[in-house]
Design an enzyme around this catalytic site. Sequence first.
Site, PDB file in Angstrom:
ATOM      1  N   GLN A 113     -10.842   2.407   1.729  1.00  0.00           N
ATOM      2  CA  GLN A 113      -9.775   2.232   2.722  1.00  0.00           C
ATOM      3  C   GLN A 113      -9.982   3.245   3.846  1.00  0.00           C
ATOM      4  O   GLN A 113      -9.973   4.449   3.614  1.00  0.00           O
ATOM      5  CB  GLN A 113      -8.395   2.424   2.075  1.00  0.00           C
ATOM      6  N   TYR A 116       3.173   9.926   0.625  1.00  0.00           N
ATOM      7  CA  TYR A 116       4.188   9.363   1.519  1.00  0.00           C
ATOM      8  C   TYR A 116       5.613   9.707   1.065  1.00  0.00           C
ATOM      9  O   TYR A 116       6.562   9.502   1.814  1.00  0.00           O
ATOM     10  CB  TYR A 116       4.027   7.835   1.649  1.00  0.00           C
ATOM     11  N   ASP A 142       0.843  -1.195   0.000  1.00  0.00           N
ATOM     12  CA  ASP A 142       0.000   0.000   0.000  1.00  0.00           C
ATOM     13  C   ASP A 142       0.882   1.250   0.000  1.00  0.00           C
ATOM     14  O   ASP A 142       1.618   1.495   0.953  1.00  0.00           O
ATOM     15  CB  ASP A 142      -0.907  -0.008   1.234  1.00  0.00           C
ATOM     16  N   HIS A 158      -7.431   9.359  -2.400  1.00  0.00           N
ATOM     17  CA  HIS A 158      -6.919   9.307  -1.019  1.00  0.00           C
ATOM     18  C   HIS A 158      -7.896   9.911  -0.009  1.00  0.00           C
ATOM     19  O   HIS A 158      -8.082   9.372   1.090  1.00  0.00           O
ATOM     20  CB  HIS A 158      -5.571  10.030  -0.974  1.00  0.00           C
TER      21      HIS A 158
END
EC number: 1.1.1.263
Length: 301
Positions: free
Chosen positions: A175, A40, A35, A102
């Site tokens: 998610q 990030y 993931d 996201h």
Amino acid sequence: MHQIPTVGLGTWKASPGEVTDAVKVAINLGYRHFDCAYLYHNESEVGMGIKEKIKEGVVKRDELFIVSKLWCTYHKQSLVKTACINTLEALNLDYLDLYLIHWPMGFKPGDKDIPLDRSGKVIPSHTSFLDTWEAMEDLVIEGLVKNIGVSNFNHEQLDRLLNKPGLRIKPITNQIECHPYLNQKSLIDFCHGRNVSVTAYRPLGGSRDGVHLMDDIVIRKIAKKHGKSPAQILIRFQIQRNLIVIPKSVNPSRIRENIQVFDFELTEKDMEELLSLDKNLRLATFPSTENHKDYPFHIEY
């Protein structure tokens, strides 16, 4: 639709210096689901780990399930493909198995990941996630990604997406943050009832205001009974709820431990006790975005 491997390696807050080795260790231990996210800022290092293991012949690309996420500053339809290609180039891949929105919120495009005004509130973009979704669908049609999904959507937002006129491709997962202190039962039931899988991020909790899930007396008691670690109990708990789980670690022994969760089963009583720990404690609240029209956490679920 591809089956998402039940346990994946999360890469959030994994520093670039550590994450390549973590990915290599994980692949050696049998992890196939990774993931990632633009936010990030470590995707090229993740990609290096994947590339080395493919080169060594340990794993083939089609055995891996690689996930990444569209960041909020790229919600304009014209920017979605650019964002995806940037991620593919960073990861050194030809396609993603899954690409997620996201957050449901679009931010002003530019070089700041979280553009803030003078009062410290996020500057929104005038976009709708329904429009963003159309550009996500195009990525599937063009072969850049195999599946698409969402992250941090509440049930109303997911419902709006599923009922969007002219929807071409359904999201395969939502998610969300999920652990015994935020068990998300209502949202999970909503998703599963509509054939949308749920992926649990931060399954081990992590800390906020000194709250450490792993120290919880109930979790420790259940762990002791099964001869397992608290982390293994937390991961197994989600697996038995039919969730996909993505614990993050860069520590080789914990990476190993986190996937050794298929040789035992929690009892119904264990599950009830773990579910009873819910206190609606959300760790990922993203406070600078509370002013956004699409902020997901103003409603109960």
